[in-house]
Design a protein around this motif. Structure first.
Motif, PDB file in Angstrom:
ATOM      1  N   GLU A  45       0.813  -1.212   0.000  1.00 45.43           N
ATOM      2  CA  GLU A  45       0.000   0.000   0.000  1.00 45.43           C
ATOM      3  C   GLU A  45       0.848   1.264   0.000  1.00 45.43           C
ATOM      4  N   ALA A  46       1.994   1.192   0.648  1.00 47.57           N
ATOM      5  CA  ALA A  46       2.852   2.375   0.718  1.00 47.57           C
ATOM      6  C   ALA A  46       3.340   2.750  -0.680  1.00 47.57           C
ATOM      7  N   ALA A  49       0.498   4.195  -2.642  1.00 45.43           N
ATOM      8  CA  ALA A  49       0.185   5.553  -2.208  1.00 45.43           C
ATOM      9  C   ALA A  49       1.231   6.531  -2.749  1.00 45.43           C
ATOM     10  N   GLY A  55      -3.361   8.560  -0.450  1.00 42.36           N
ATOM     11  CA  GLY A  55      -3.356   7.348   0.353  1.00 42.36           C
ATOM     12  C   GLY A  55      -4.654   6.587   0.408  1.00 42.36           C
ATOM     13  N   THR A  57      -6.918   7.396   2.169  1.00 42.34           N
ATOM     14  CA  THR A  57      -7.070   7.361   3.616  1.00 42.34           C
ATOM     15  C   THR A  57      -7.565   8.729   4.081  1.00 42.34           C
ATOM     16  N   GLU A  82     -15.469   2.238   3.915  1.00 47.11           N
ATOM     17  CA  GLU A  82     -15.156   0.885   3.464  1.00 47.11           C
ATOM     18  C   GLU A  82     -15.782   0.566   2.118  1.00 47.11           C
ATOM     19  N   ASP A  85     -13.518   1.603  -0.237  1.00 49.44           N
ATOM     20  CA  ASP A  85     -12.179   1.084  -0.013  1.00 49.44           C
ATOM     21  C   ASP A  85     -11.224   2.177   0.448  1.00 49.44           C
ATOM     22  N   GLY A  87      -9.407   3.938   3.651  1.00 48.53           N
ATOM     23  CA  GLY A  87      -9.052   3.674   5.036  1.00 48.53           C
ATOM     24  C   GLY A  87      -9.358   4.859   5.932  1.00 48.53           C
ATOM     25  N   VAL A  88      -9.529   4.588   7.201  1.00 46.12           N
ATOM     26  CA  VAL A  88      -9.827   5.647   8.163  1.00 46.12           C
ATOM     27  C   VAL A  88      -8.781   5.615   9.268  1.00 46.12           C
ATOM     28  N   LEU A  90      -7.843   7.520  12.920  1.00 47.02           N
ATOM     29  CA  LEU A  90      -8.632   8.198  13.916  1.00 47.02           C
ATOM     30  C   LEU A  90      -7.739   9.124  14.698  1.00 47.02           C
ATOM     31  N   PHE A 104      -1.538  14.886  12.046  1.00 44.69           N
ATOM     32  CA  PHE A 104      -1.028  14.298  10.819  1.00 44.69           C
ATOM     33  C   PHE A 104       0.240  13.512  11.083  1.00 44.69           C
ATOM     34  N   ALA A 107      -1.004  10.303  12.966  1.00 44.72           N
ATOM     35  CA  ALA A 107      -1.702   9.395  12.077  1.00 44.72           C
ATOM     36  C   ALA A 107      -0.694   8.474  11.399  1.00 44.72           C
ATOM     37  N   GLY A 108       0.460   9.020  11.086  1.00 44.75           N
ATOM     38  CA  GLY A 108       1.505   8.189  10.486  1.00 44.75           C
ATOM     39  C   GLY A 108       1.111   7.667   9.125  1.00 44.75           C
ATOM     40  N   ALA A 110      -0.410   8.879   4.991  1.00 44.53           N
ATOM     41  CA  ALA A 110      -0.760   9.934   4.052  1.00 44.53           C
ATOM     42  C   ALA A 110      -2.269  10.073   4.088  1.00 44.53           C
TER      43      ALA A 110
END
Lengths: 327, 327
Positions: A45-46, A49, A55, A57, A82, A85, A87-88, A90, A104, A107-108, A110
């Motif tokens: 995924e990285a 992204a 991301g 996200t 979802e 597709d 991502g969340v 929090l 930000f 969250a770590g 993007a």
DNA sequence: CTGAAAGCGCTTACAG
DNA sequence: CTGAAAGCGCTTACAG
């Protein structure tokens, strides 16, 4: 992965992202899928992204997830994310203050956009600096937000006020949440407005408390304390937790709910039907708020301008309100 | 960014990651930081994750965040993760079943490890396939988990049983959570064991219900239904929500709590002190569970082997338990 | 229909 | 002390 299936990286990508039609032969496509299945291949995924520059996200910012209302809102937001597709991540911003750390960073990941709920005014400012597409929930319309989804707090507060006024109540106290945000200012404003419209109706006290049981007990004890000849017969509370606390306080003072004092809440948490009498309260569909908010954010990310949505908030009459005592 | 500060990419990376001492001159380091500040430069996390081969992100899997217990656990986990600048992505696995979707897809992020709480047995199996470092919370020790953090459920259940036995109760019913997981099997096992050890003590019924208010009401109505001459005087409930439902059911049947029937819960949610009488229950420190779990996972990620931790769970005596009726 | 190649923004040896 | 270069695993024009 590519080597294993005997095809190029490009082919793998095309097939797995389902963009292969007309570009890769069906036989190869099937072979790639089979190999992927066998290898338990999971695209990085990285890398995706990085290449795509985003991301898929979004960041969801809530004051406190241990509050059932925000947990519901979060659940709604995640459900919608979802489907797309997305991502969340929090971020828990402490109630009533700005984020303690840079969300930000923590969250770590993007992040493409931000969905923030019921933020205090100053927390909002910090958030705006992100420069990311922002959708605000249960907050003052306008500002930097690309879209806002709100409950009709004004109408809900009017329903509460009229319900109590219609029952015959004239002496009110407001057990207010000790949080400086749009939603609570709105409740105070409309309550005052409604009472002002009825001759003889008075707001005897506004007692503030943090949104929790002990706060509600303390504030209500204060509101119900004997004062110059008149004690409120109706306690309008900004939250079910405060309302439950208020019921406890009333009982400790030897008052019965609802015979001696009526109590109303806000949110319609599980709590509201757990206590007895069950709470008359305003049902705020938190799951729906989160879902609509996420839908709006996804729309903004696609370049649309969804604007402001207002969700209805309905009064649920239960056992904690009744006619005031004859005296 | 590098161009703007007049230095190389490498220098920027070194300075911003605080690895510059002895490798970059202090003057340059300061210049880089100043430029970063001015430009509002935010390193691309995706690129970093790609290069480093890991995301500094862990997945937290909970059955339902709208349950206050899991919300607390999540809060504890996040708190610890933030200390180490590790991001948390959340996956909501529906209670009692395996994840509906692949959590790693829906996370949309590179995940280094998994922290999972109170999973049903079959959900666990699905999770194990990830091949990632896994820490289990409130679950059967052993299995594929690199570490486990549990409450001392056995001791807690013994305390509940003895408390009721000491009060004089002999006829019990178990209002059990309709979830097949270690923690609930353990409660049933120990309760049976304790009752078997006392002559005359009997478990008259075990009624299962989903963990929610209505479920508790139904199950307790069943448990309290008139049967061959003997009705339970003590209802041991697997969760506070079930216990509150049981109290409601008792009241509907014209029974007083605790005079006619004693009720105990598990968790010590906010709910427990909201209702009246307040609930005698087992305090499960969820925040601590999440924090310890995350600490264990972070240790596993560093290559340590933290093993199993057991957290104490304490009985809190409140108003919902008393001596059984004289009859 | 298929593959070789460029490049996303980082970090980390490596050479100067 | 500093910079040029390789490469992480993808996606997407591009050439065949």
């Amino acid at each position: 992965m590519a080597g294993r299936a005997g095809v190029s990286q490009a082919t793998v990508s095309l097939v797995l992202r389902d963009r292969w039609r007309g570009r890769v032969s069906p036989a190869r496509a099937e072979a790639v899928r089979a190999a992927a299945r066998e290898l338990g291949y999971r695209p990085n995924e990285a890398a995706r992204a990085l290449r795509l520059g985003r991301g898929r996200t979004v960041l969801v910012v809530v004051p406190a997830l241990t509050n059932e209302f925000f947990a519901r809102m979060h659940a709604g937001a995640v459900r919608v994310a979802e489907e797309d597709d997305v991502g969340v991540v929090l971020y828990n911003s402490p109630l009533g203050s700005g984020p303690a750390r840079d969300p930000f960073v923590s969250a770590g990941a993007a992040v493409d956009g931000v969905l923030a709920s019921s933020m205090a005014a100053d927390a909002l400012t910090t958030l705006s600096d992100g420069g990311l597409p922002l959708v605000m929930l249960d907050s003052a319309p306008g500002g930097r937000a690309a879209a806002t989804v709100n409950f009709d707090i004004g109408a809900a507060t009017r329903h509460v006020s009229r319900h109590l006024l219609d029952l015959g109540h004239r002496r009110f106290a407001h057990i207010a949440a000790d949080v400086d945000s749009w939603t609570f200012r709105e409740r105070a404003r409309v309550l005052a407005e409604e009472l002002a419209a009825v001759p003889g109706a008075r707001l005897l006290a506004t007692c503030r408390a943090p949104i929790a049981l002990p706060g509600g007990v303390l504030a209500a004890e204060q509101a119900l304390a004997p004062r110059a000849g008149s004690r409120p017969t109706a306690l309008v509370c900004d939250d079910d937790l405060l309302a439950v606390g208020a019921c406890k306080a009333a009982r400790r003072l030897g008052l019965r709910v609802p015979e001696d004092v009526s109590v109303t809440g806000f949110d319609d948490l599980t709590l509201a039907v757990a206590v007895e009498p069950e709470l008359t309260t305003v049902h705020l569909p938190g799951e729906e708020l989160g879902a609509r908010g996420m839908r709006a954010l996804l729309a903004v990310l696609r370049g649309e301008r969804p604007g402001t949505t207002v969700l209805p908030a309905t009064l649920v009459r239960r056992g904690s309100t009744a006619r005031p005592p004859a005296a």
